[in-house]
Design an enzyme around this catalytic site. Sequence first.
Site, PDB file in Angstrom:
ATOM      1  N   TRP A 148      24.410 -11.650  37.348  1.00 42.07           N
ATOM      2  CA  TRP A 148      23.882 -11.439  36.006  1.00 42.07           C
ATOM      3  C   TRP A 148      22.367 -11.313  35.971  1.00 42.07           C
ATOM      4  O   TRP A 148      21.802 -10.820  34.985  1.00 42.07           O
ATOM      5  CB  TRP A 148      24.294 -12.596  35.095  1.00 42.07           C
ATOM      6  CG  TRP A 148      23.992 -13.954  35.677  1.00 42.07           C
ATOM      7  CD1 TRP A 148      24.848 -14.735  36.394  1.00 42.07           C
ATOM      8  CD2 TRP A 148      22.751 -14.674  35.613  1.00 42.07           C
ATOM      9  NE1 TRP A 148      24.223 -15.903  36.789  1.00 42.07           N
ATOM     10  CE2 TRP A 148      22.932 -15.888  36.312  1.00 42.07           C
ATOM     11  CE3 TRP A 148      21.515 -14.416  35.030  1.00 42.07           C
ATOM     12  CZ2 TRP A 148      21.912 -16.825  36.446  1.00 42.07           C
ATOM     13  CZ3 TRP A 148      20.493 -15.356  35.169  1.00 42.07           C
ATOM     14  CH2 TRP A 148      20.703 -16.538  35.866  1.00 42.07           C
ATOM     15  N   GLU A 244      25.454 -11.597  49.713  1.00 44.64           N
ATOM     16  CA  GLU A 244      24.072 -12.032  49.536  1.00 44.64           C
ATOM     17  C   GLU A 244      24.104 -13.139  48.502  1.00 44.64           C
ATOM     18  O   GLU A 244      24.377 -12.904  47.330  1.00 44.64           O
ATOM     19  CB  GLU A 244      23.141 -10.921  49.077  1.00 44.64           C
ATOM     20  CG  GLU A 244      21.688 -11.410  49.083  1.00 44.64           C
ATOM     21  CD  GLU A 244      20.745 -10.521  48.318  1.00 44.64           C
ATOM     22  OE1 GLU A 244      20.398 -10.891  47.179  1.00 44.64           O
ATOM     23  OE2 GLU A 244      20.346  -9.480  48.857  1.00 44.64           O
ATOM     24  N   CYS A 278      16.974 -14.043  43.176  1.00 45.32           N
ATOM     25  CA  CYS A 278      17.484 -14.614  44.425  1.00 45.32           C
ATOM     26  C   CYS A 278      16.365 -14.864  45.422  1.00 45.32           C
ATOM     27  O   CYS A 278      16.455 -15.786  46.232  1.00 45.32           O
ATOM     28  CB  CYS A 278      18.562 -13.705  45.025  1.00 45.32           C
ATOM     29  SG  CYS A 278      18.021 -12.023  45.366  1.00 45.32           S
TER      30      CYS A 278
END
Length: 474
Positions: A148, A244, A278
């Site tokens: 998201w 990932e 991330c």
Amino acid sequence: MTDIERLVHEEWTAVEADRRITISDPADGCELFAVPVARPASVDAAVGAARSAAAAWARTPAGERAAAVHRAADAVAARADDLARLTTLEMGKPLGDARGGVDAGVGTLRQYAELGPVHRGRSLNGEVGATDLMVYESRGVVAAITPWNDPVAVSCGLIGAALVTGNTVVYKPSERTPATGWLLARILSEHLPEGVLTLLLGDGEVGARLVDAGVDVVAHVGSTATGRAIARACAGTGTKVLLENGGNDPLIIDADVDPEWAAEQAALGAFANAGQICVAVERIYVHEAVAEPFLAALVARARSLRTGPGTEPATQLGPLVDRRMRDHVHGHVAQAVAAGAKLLTGGEVPEGPGSFYPATVLTHCTDDMAVLREETFGPVAPVAVVATFDEALERACQGEYGLAASVLTRDLAHATRAWRELPVGTVKVNNVFGGAPGGAAHPRRASGQGYGYGPELLDEMTQTKVVHLATPPS
């Protein structure tokens, strides 16, 4: 509140569902959409449709597949404002950042459309009188399960690479950004044959069903917990897995850098997209020689950020995606303070609607604190002051994650040591973000496995076959 089926076009037919998920605006808590959750039979039907279309799509000439992806990229570019606005409404990031994610997705689709036709095998040196080849073939059906926090860019990468290599795709966007995923899938699918791209909406139960539904590849970008569950499921079936997952990316600040510039880099890395990236800066090791002015500048930068709804042009720090995420972030901060960390700014849950959280700076942090040891995924900059570069590098190398790391230094020897020794897939020297568009790295340990970007992703989406062609005796 609007049913998602009527979000983009009134003529869309409703999806059969036993239950729905409500999506709320993280800026004010207002309900936005009622999202239908796919039934188990719908998951099986989507995979079946993709399987039925797979052979014909794999036989389609590579140039034709690439042309279709180019047309799809143009269509996404034409709807960029709509996609960006949906992203902001669903997960809160400032509208400019959301538009940047859409533009990145368009660029990635075009990159793979160009690379697909030139992704070729090679001839091998065999015996005289025979021909030996190594050729690439599509794997079949790819399940693309996407996050998201940057929903368009990540989805376009996985979907684009899968399509140009001749795979069909079952696409499940995050249940936190389903409207963005829905619109993206509708735009892309208009330029593809029936069944080549199918969409599933729903939560983790839908994702788990998809993983177990007989696909050939599962490509997942998201949390480490979910990635590990996918890996366990696929280990029993032999399904190819690309992951990932989470990160706990360190930033090392050497003694010889400008502390104010270092603070700007640290603030960008820790606070961009409210820390929901991330490869965000999750922990900072600063040399004691520059620690005091660095911390002063970092605190000033944190306090200067304009907080507000992502739809407002002046906003620099939007809300977290929801209150569940805010509780997680604040839990890390509160634990650190209770264990002896010093709160320099932020760290308090604001009153009022939405899921806002202030840019937060902590110092006196130790490596046993969750805020340094785990992925916080919020606008938090935890700082540990170190006596030497060696100490910083040793501590930065610790932990279970291995996604990325950054180093700020003027010392070439220190930079070289850092990129060689840090056990991560990506090392950035004198920049917390950036890099060439074709870069492809292997995340390490709890951060995942397999290439997620660049030309090498085409290798992951295909399988090789060795062919030996000999002539029969006369």
